[in-house]
Design a protein around this motif. Structure first.
Motif, PDB file in Angstrom:
ATOM      1  N   GLN A 389       0.828  -1.204   0.000  1.00  0.00           N
ATOM      2  CA  GLN A 389       0.000   0.000   0.000  1.00  0.00           C
ATOM      3  C   GLN A 389       0.865   1.258   0.000  1.00  0.00           C
ATOM      4  O   GLN A 389       0.572   2.243  -0.687  1.00  0.00           O
ATOM      5  N   ARG A 390       1.932   1.223   0.779  1.00  0.00           N
ATOM      6  CA  ARG A 390       2.857   2.353   0.790  1.00  0.00           C
ATOM      7  C   ARG A 390       3.549   2.507  -0.570  1.00  0.00           C
ATOM      8  O   ARG A 390       3.845   3.618  -1.004  1.00  0.00           O
ATOM      9  N   ALA A 391       3.833   1.387  -1.224  1.00  0.00           N
ATOM     10  CA  ALA A 391       4.451   1.459  -2.548  1.00  0.00           C
ATOM     11  C   ALA A 391       3.513   2.151  -3.536  1.00  0.00           C
ATOM     12  O   ALA A 391       3.952   2.956  -4.369  1.00  0.00           O
ATOM     13  N   VAL A 392       2.229   1.863  -3.431  1.00  0.00           N
ATOM     14  CA  VAL A 392       1.248   2.545  -4.276  1.00  0.00           C
ATOM     15  C   VAL A 392       1.250   4.042  -3.979  1.00  0.00           C
ATOM     16  O   VAL A 392       1.227   4.883  -4.890  1.00  0.00           O
ATOM     17  N   ASP A 393       1.282   4.386  -2.696  1.00  0.00           N
ATOM     18  CA  ASP A 393       1.321   5.803  -2.301  1.00  0.00           C
ATOM     19  C   ASP A 393       2.541   6.504  -2.903  1.00  0.00           C
ATOM     20  O   ASP A 393       2.451   7.638  -3.381  1.00  0.00           O
ATOM     21  N   LEU A 394       3.691   5.819  -2.860  1.00  0.00           N
ATOM     22  CA  LEU A 394       4.917   6.448  -3.350  1.00  0.00           C
ATOM     23  C   LEU A 394       4.884   6.604  -4.874  1.00  0.00           C
ATOM     24  O   LEU A 394       5.313   7.637  -5.401  1.00  0.00           O
ATOM     25  N   LEU A 395       4.380   5.615  -5.575  1.00  0.00           N
ATOM     26  CA  LEU A 395       4.255   5.745  -7.028  1.00  0.00           C
ATOM     27  C   LEU A 395       3.361   6.934  -7.374  1.00  0.00           C
ATOM     28  O   LEU A 395       3.648   7.698  -8.305  1.00  0.00           O
ATOM     29  N   TYR A 396       2.297   7.084  -6.628  1.00  0.00           N
ATOM     30  CA  TYR A 396       1.386   8.221  -6.840  1.00  0.00           C
ATOM     31  C   TYR A 396       2.101   9.548  -6.584  1.00  0.00           C
ATOM     32  O   TYR A 396       1.951  10.513  -7.328  1.00  0.00           O
ATOM     33  N   ALA A 397       2.893   9.572  -5.501  1.00  0.00           N
ATOM     34  CA  ALA A 397       3.559  10.820  -5.124  1.00  0.00           C
ATOM     35  C   ALA A 397       4.684  11.188  -6.087  1.00  0.00           C
ATOM     36  O   ALA A 397       4.934  12.373  -6.333  1.00  0.00           O
ATOM     37  N   MET A 398       5.383  10.196  -6.641  1.00  0.00           N
ATOM     38  CA  MET A 398       6.528  10.506  -7.506  1.00  0.00           C
ATOM     39  C   MET A 398       6.114  10.740  -8.964  1.00  0.00           C
ATOM     40  O   MET A 398       6.938  11.103  -9.799  1.00  0.00           O
ATOM     41  N   CYS A 399       4.854  10.537  -9.266  1.00  0.00           N
ATOM     42  CA  CYS A 399       4.397  10.644 -10.654  1.00  0.00           C
ATOM     43  C   CYS A 399       4.428  12.099 -11.131  1.00  0.00           C
ATOM     44  O   CYS A 399       4.040  13.017 -10.420  1.00  0.00           O
ATOM     45  N   ASP A 400       4.913  12.312 -12.348  1.00  0.00           N
ATOM     46  CA  ASP A 400       4.831  13.613 -13.008  1.00  0.00           C
ATOM     47  C   ASP A 400       4.670  13.373 -14.508  1.00  0.00           C
ATOM     48  O   ASP A 400       4.442  12.235 -14.947  1.00  0.00           O
ATOM     49  N   ARG A 401       4.783  14.406 -15.307  1.00  0.00           N
ATOM     50  CA  ARG A 401       4.505  14.258 -16.736  1.00  0.00           C
ATOM     51  C   ARG A 401       5.499  13.339 -17.444  1.00  0.00           C
ATOM     52  O   ARG A 401       5.180  12.749 -18.479  1.00  0.00           O
ATOM     53  N   THR A 402       6.678  13.194 -16.897  1.00  0.00           N
ATOM     54  CA  THR A 402       7.700  12.389 -17.578  1.00  0.00           C
ATOM     55  C   THR A 402       7.499  10.892 -17.380  1.00  0.00           C
ATOM     56  O   THR A 402       7.965  10.092 -18.185  1.00  0.00           O
ATOM     57  N   ASN A 403       6.856  10.492 -16.314  1.00  0.00           N
ATOM     58  CA  ASN A 403       6.726   9.053 -16.040  1.00  0.00           C
ATOM     59  C   ASN A 403       5.284   8.624 -15.819  1.00  0.00           C
ATOM     60  O   ASN A 403       5.030   7.506 -15.373  1.00  0.00           O
ATOM     61  N   SER A 404       4.327   9.505 -16.090  1.00  0.00           N
ATOM     62  CA  SER A 404       2.928   9.217 -15.751  1.00  0.00           C
ATOM     63  C   SER A 404       2.402   7.991 -16.486  1.00  0.00           C
ATOM     64  O   SER A 404       1.741   7.131 -15.877  1.00  0.00           O
ATOM     65  N   GLU A 405       2.678   7.873 -17.789  1.00  0.00           N
ATOM     66  CA  GLU A 405       2.127   6.754 -18.543  1.00  0.00           C
ATOM     67  C   GLU A 405       2.674   5.423 -18.031  1.00  0.00           C
ATOM     68  O   GLU A 405       1.937   4.440 -17.922  1.00  0.00           O
ATOM     69  N   GLU A 406       3.963   5.402 -17.712  1.00  0.00           N
ATOM     70  CA  GLU A 406       4.568   4.160 -17.218  1.00  0.00           C
ATOM     71  C   GLU A 406       3.981   3.775 -15.859  1.00  0.00           C
ATOM     72  O   GLU A 406       3.644   2.606 -15.625  1.00  0.00           O
ATOM     73  N   ILE A 407       3.846   4.752 -14.958  1.00  0.00           N
ATOM     74  CA  ILE A 407       3.323   4.455 -13.625  1.00  0.00           C
ATOM     75  C   ILE A 407       1.855   4.033 -13.696  1.00  0.00           C
ATOM     76  O   ILE A 407       1.435   3.068 -13.040  1.00  0.00           O
ATOM     77  N   VAL A 408       1.066   4.736 -14.499  1.00  0.00           N
ATOM     78  CA  VAL A 408      -0.345   4.373 -14.639  1.00  0.00           C
ATOM     79  C   VAL A 408      -0.471   2.965 -15.217  1.00  0.00           C
ATOM     80  O   VAL A 408      -1.314   2.169 -14.759  1.00  0.00           O
ATOM     81  N   LEU A 409       0.359   2.637 -16.187  1.00  0.00           N
ATOM     82  CA  LEU A 409       0.328   1.295 -16.775  1.00  0.00           C
ATOM     83  C   LEU A 409       0.665   0.234 -15.732  1.00  0.00           C
ATOM     84  O   LEU A 409       0.012  -0.826 -15.664  1.00  0.00           O
ATOM     85  N   GLU A 410       1.689   0.483 -14.919  1.00  0.00           N
ATOM     86  CA  GLU A 410       2.071  -0.482 -13.876  1.00  0.00           C
ATOM     87  C   GLU A 410       0.962  -0.639 -12.834  1.00  0.00           C
ATOM     88  O   GLU A 410       0.682  -1.753 -12.383  1.00  0.00           O
ATOM     89  N   MET A 411       0.338   0.470 -12.472  1.00  0.00           N
ATOM     90  CA  MET A 411      -0.726   0.388 -11.475  1.00  0.00           C
ATOM     91  C   MET A 411      -1.956  -0.329 -12.038  1.00  0.00           C
ATOM     92  O   MET A 411      -2.617  -1.092 -11.331  1.00  0.00           O
ATOM     93  N   LEU A 412      -2.251  -0.114 -13.312  1.00  0.00           N
ATOM     94  CA  LEU A 412      -3.345  -0.855 -13.941  1.00  0.00           C
ATOM     95  C   LEU A 412      -3.030  -2.346 -14.000  1.00  0.00           C
ATOM     96  O   LEU A 412      -3.907  -3.190 -13.755  1.00  0.00           O
ATOM     97  N   SER A 413      -1.791  -2.656 -14.303  1.00  0.00           N
ATOM     98  CA  SER A 413      -1.371  -4.058 -14.368  1.00  0.00           C
ATOM     99  C   SER A 413      -1.502  -4.724 -13.001  1.00  0.00           C
ATOM    100  O   SER A 413      -1.978  -5.863 -12.886  1.00  0.00           O
ATOM    101  N   TYR A 414      -1.080  -4.001 -11.973  1.00  0.00           N
ATOM    102  CA  TYR A 414      -1.158  -4.567 -10.619  1.00  0.00           C
ATOM    103  C   TYR A 414      -2.596  -4.648 -10.124  1.00  0.00           C
ATOM    104  O   TYR A 414      -2.935  -5.509  -9.300  1.00  0.00           O
ATOM    105  N   LEU A 415      -3.475  -3.782 -10.636  1.00  0.00           N
ATOM    106  CA  LEU A 415      -4.856  -3.717 -10.153  1.00  0.00           C
ATOM    107  C   LEU A 415      -5.572  -5.053 -10.303  1.00  0.00           C
ATOM    108  O   LEU A 415      -6.450  -5.403  -9.501  1.00  0.00           O
ATOM    109  N   GLU A 416      -5.206  -5.835 -11.326  1.00  0.00           N
ATOM    110  CA  GLU A 416      -5.878  -7.114 -11.563  1.00  0.00           C
ATOM    111  C   GLU A 416      -5.672  -8.079 -10.413  1.00  0.00           C
ATOM    112  O   GLU A 416      -6.540  -8.908 -10.126  1.00  0.00           O
TER     113      GLU A 416
END
Length: 927
Positions: A389-416
């Motif tokens: 859960q903390r890892a999800v929080d950190l991915l959310y916090a570190m996200c910006d325009r340069t890495n947003s697509e990659e982070i969103v893709l990883e979070m969608l992948s993990y969501l399953e």
């Protein structure tokens, strides 16, 4: 520490025999019988034997104390215990003080006699006697004690003649009394003398003083700001020394770890030092701590690493708090990055937690991003759900325009495969990131539809409302959205939220894909209607609105749609809303004038351009205060978006999704009727202060104030010691409010107990409009007053004023606590000091047979209702924890109804006496 005198030949054999007898009892009845026999014997001894010596009194008082700790009531023996205080023998005096601390309340008739004995010991030349007296005062810690000894204890603390061991006890005793009555600490010259205890030669005195000064600073930071330089100086001496320099205060090769942690926490009450010398010295200390973290361990024992890491993490907290030294922030981030792959789960958790905050700093955000791969790996491989859960929080916090697509893709992948407990929070985070950093809104539409496909049950209304708003507002994405959602609806298993989104979008823009035979009007209608029988009434209502819009878009399928309206399942539906829509839409479809039909069923107008703050608010509700906003400061205020749909002209033609988006102020609390109060005189005349705190104790939403001009609603969301309070202002008139000013303030005492962050509001409220103001609150310590709300505005050239109390109370910060019967009664007995309990017997004001209402009130107040805990099934048993910044306050409750007498007995026990009293006084009014 001073050594207590050795005691020889004082084993109290009679007490040992009695305890052995109790332990050997085979049943509860045998135990009670043995105890009653002993109580009768002790009572006879106290009454009949006038020659009892100190040893015998001590023995019998010990037995009474043991019996009380077993859970039995003791109603005699107090005077004998008080007599033991005058003894010169340590063991007799110790037992006397122990008995008093446990059994005698501040309201006892003997309190004056006890206070005199304590004063005698405080003035004693024997440090052991002085320490016993101080410990007793601290254990009781009542306001009466604070008033009685508020002069002597500060003198003991700063006197040059006082032994170090007594100074330690005096500092901790004063801290206990200060928490009960802040007025016990005198100001003026005492301030400097207390601060200079940080320079004391004895480390034990400094450690105790650091705890006291930290509490004083939280109440009055300006008065004690002189402690900063002394604290930095002391910290410097500790971190630059060798562990051999502090032999008595070195813990597994770490010099004075507890004192270091206390000083680092103390410094977090202030901004970075302004004095260049002090600031430089503090920077050196923090650099030294970071350097030591990289050195090889001096011991393989876990105690060594725990002590070392405790100092390190507190130093990193101070670095984050100051947020002024880029080099330190980056180094702290790199050090935390090493812990991300540590074998110790707690270290991984703490590292992720700290890096979430570091990610919000402009100096360290890029350094945090370097650990993205490690965090993603932790998300996939970590066994502990709290760390994931903390890892999800950190991915959310570190996200910006340069890495947003990659982070969103990883979070969608993990969501399953994500844990069910965090799926809803993940959905909200992905929705926020997808919108915030979308450069192509086709990608955004794909992300949201994937969210619905992967975790439809966890997609809240705010998420699919938002995608509809964006599609309506952007012409370039409307055709793509219609095509994509049409394809998504063809899946064999389709979530109802997908049907809602598909119905809404195709109803508005289905014509954009109707040219393809594969998505012709009749195919669109058939596809949507094939899902109709599987949907809830709310979704069916939305689909009926889609069908009537199809009549305007596709006249060629008008007859098919009318057949649907005429069907018995709609026209004669048991659901009134469906029946009304079907009948009115049918009538609307028969209008001969196409111009009228086109006007009524025209395309939705664009929504106001705002950020998706409705989703952000929902995310804060799930984890308030825990998830930093990746674009700014932790807990920043956000405008909650409420959209209004012009919609169809007739009542029946109100599109259900748009109607749901329009959240009126009247419905906030579900009140049976608004509260009307007298309005203040114009031009700053006398005003009545509205205080509706009573009706908000057991609920979070409602109408705070209403008259013929304005309605003020409140919605409160709490988590841990943080809360968000939304104030909704509605203009009920046909003229605008000008020069609108809303001011939230606290009394001087309350401002030390809670911290407020208030968002500014616009100065004009248009006629019939409503908007909201966000107030972020942090509970520092328990409080019993409310913030003031003062509103002024000009209506029709006249100044209007509203004064009210915000409905914020300490119970909003209660977290329900689940426990079994054994745990409950163990804690109940542990909270057995007289000052920890408050009790009230009162006449029932509401029907006692309505047990459901009683349970609802207790749960609404914030408690966890514990079923089947009490031996009497009619009793109500509850538990909760009040979260504050300074401490957590456990609260246990028992409500015992007497139906025959129509009376209640309410008992509350907590680790803080003022809390127990307050809860009893409040809740007794609801039953």
């Amino acid at each position: 520490m001073a050594k207590m005198p050795a005691v020889r030949g004082d084993g109290m054999r009679g007490l040992a025999v009695f305890i052995s007898d109790i332990r050997n009892c085979k049943s509860k009845e045998a135990e009670v019988k043995r105890i009653n026999k002993e109580l009768a014997n002790i009572r006879n001894k106290f009454k009949g034997d006038k020659t009892l010596d100190g040893y015998q009194k001590k023995k019998y008082v010990c037995k009474l104390l043991f019996i009380f700790l077993l859970g039995h009531d003791i109603d005699f023996g107090q005077i004998e215990a008080v007599n033991l205080l005058s003894s010169n023998k340590y063991t007799e005096k110790q037992i006397g003080y122990l008995f008093i601390s446990v059994l005698i309340s501040g309201s006892s008739e003997l309190i004056q006699l006890i206070n005199q004995s304590i004063k005698n010991d405080l003035n004693s030349r024997n440090p052991v006697h002085v320490s016993l007296a101080l410990q007793c005062i601290a254990n009781i810690g009542s306001k009466d004690m604070a008033e009685a000894f508020g002069v002597e204890i500060p003198k003991l603390l700063v006197s040059g003649d006082t032994l170090d061991v007594v100074k330690q006890s005096a500092a901790l005793c004063l801290l206990r009394l200060f928490r009960t009555d802040p007025a016990v600490i005198p100001s003026g010259e005492w301030t400097t003398r207390i601060i200079h205890l940080l320079n004391d030669h004895h480390m034990g005195v400094v450690t105790a003083a650091a705890s006291l000064i930290d509490a004083l600073v939280k109440k009055n930071p300006d008065e004690y700001k002189g402690c900063v330089s002394l604290a930095v100086s002391r910290l410097s001496r500790i971190v630059t020394s060798s562990y051999t320099d502090f032999q008595d205060y070195t813990y597994y090769f770490v010099p004075a770890p507890w004192l270091s942690v206390k000083i680092l926490r103390l410094l977090q009450n202030y901004p970075p030092p302004e004095d260049p010398g002090v600031r430089s010295r503090l920077t050196e200390c923090l650099e030294t701590i970071l350097n030591k973290a990289g050195e090889p361990l001096k011991s393989k024992k876990v105690q060594h690493s725990n002590a070392k890491n405790a100092v390190l993490f507190e130093a990193i907290s101070l670095i984050i708090h100051n947020d002024s030294e880029p080099n330190l922030l980056v180094r702290a981030c790199n050090q935390l990055g090493q812990f991300l792959s540590h074998r110790e789960t707690n270290l991984r958790y703490l590292a992720l937690e700290s890096m979430c905050i570091l990610a919000t700093s402009e100096f360290s955000h890029e350094a945090v991003k370097k650990h993205q791969e490690t965090v993603i790996s932790a998300l996939k491989t970590e066994r502990d759900v709290s760390v994931r859960q903390r890892a999800v929080d950190l991915l959310y916090a570190m996200c910006d325009r340069t890495n947003s697509e990659e982070i969103v893709l990883e979070m969608l992948s993990y969501l399953e495969t994500a844990d069910y407990s965090i799926r809803e929070e993940m959905v909200l985070k992905v929705a926020v990131l997808a919108e915030k950093y979308a450069t192509d809104y086709k990608w955004y539409v794909d992300v949201i539809l994937n969210l619905i496909r992967l975790a439809g049950d966890y997609v809240s209304e705010e998420v699919w409302y938002r995608v509809i708003q964006i599609v309506i507002n952007r012409d370039d994405v409307q055709g793509y959205a219609a095509k994509t959602v049409f394809e998504a609806l063809q899946a064999q298993a389709c979530h109802e939220n997908m049907v809602k989104v598909g119905g809404y979008i195709l109803g508005e823009f289905g014509n954009l894909i109707a040219g393809d035979s594969r998505s012709s009007p009749s195919v669109q209608l058939h596809l949507l209607h094939s899902k109709y029988h599987l949907c809830s009434p709310i979704t069916r209502a939305l689909l009926l609105s889609t069908y009537v819009k199809f009549i305007n878009l596709f006249p060629e399928i008008k007859q098919q749609i009318q057949d649907i309206f005429v069907a018995d399942s709609n026209l004669k539906s048991a659901d009134v809303e469906l029946q009304q829509r079907a009948s009115e839409y049918l009538a609307l479809s028969k209008i001969t004038s196409l111009d009228v039909l086109a006007t009524v069923l025209e395309e939705m107008p664009p929504f106001p351009e705002k950020e998706s703050s409705g989703i952000l608010n929902l995310l804060q509700k799930k984890r308030p205060g825990r998830v930093p906003e990746n674009a700014g400061i932790l807990n920043k205020s956000l405008d909650k978006e409420k959209t209004t749909n012009g919609g169809l002209a007739t009542t029946a033609a109100n599109n259900s999704a748009a109607a749901a988006l329009d959240e009126g102020l009247i419905n906030i609390g579900g009140d049976s009727g608004p509260t009307t109060n007298g309005y203040g005189a114009e031009n700053g005349g006398e005003n009545t202060v509205t205080n509706n705190i009573q009706k908000f104790f057991c609920k979070n939403n409602g109408v705070l104030f209403e008259n013929s001009y304005i309605q003020i609603g409140v919605k409160t969301e709490c988590r841990s010691n943080l809360a968000r309070l939304a104030l909704f202002y509605g203009n009920k008139t046909n003229l605008p409010f000008l020069n609108f000013v809303s001011h939230v303030s606290c009394s001087p005492e309350l401002s030390t107990q809670i911290m407020l962050q208030v968002k500014d509001v616009e100065s004009t409220i248009e006629a019939g409009a409503q908007f909201q103001q966000m107030v972020n609150i942090e509970c520092v310590t328990d409080f019993y007053d409310q913030p003031d709300l003062a509103i002024t505005f000009t209506y029709n050239g006249e100044l209007q004023t509203v004064n009210a109390k915000l409905p914020l109370s300490v119970n909003k910060f209660i977290e329900p606590a689940e426990m079994n019967a054994e745990a409950f009664f163990t804690r109940w007995k542990n909270l057995s000091l007289p000052q920890q309990e408050a009790q009230k017997i009162f006449k029932a004001a509401f029907p006692m047979e309505n047990t459901t209402a009683a349970k609802t009130k207790l749960i609404g107040y914030g408690f966890q209702l514990l079923e089947s805990i009490d031996p009497n099934p009619e009793n109500y048993v509850c538990a909760g924890i009040i979260h504050t910044r300074t401490l957590q306050i456990g609260v246990l409750l028992r409500l015992e109804p007497n139906n025959q007498a129509q009376m209640y007995r309410l008992t509350v026990r907590s680790s803080k006496d003022a809390v127990s009293q307050n809860i009893v006084e409040v809740l007794s009014q609801f039953f």
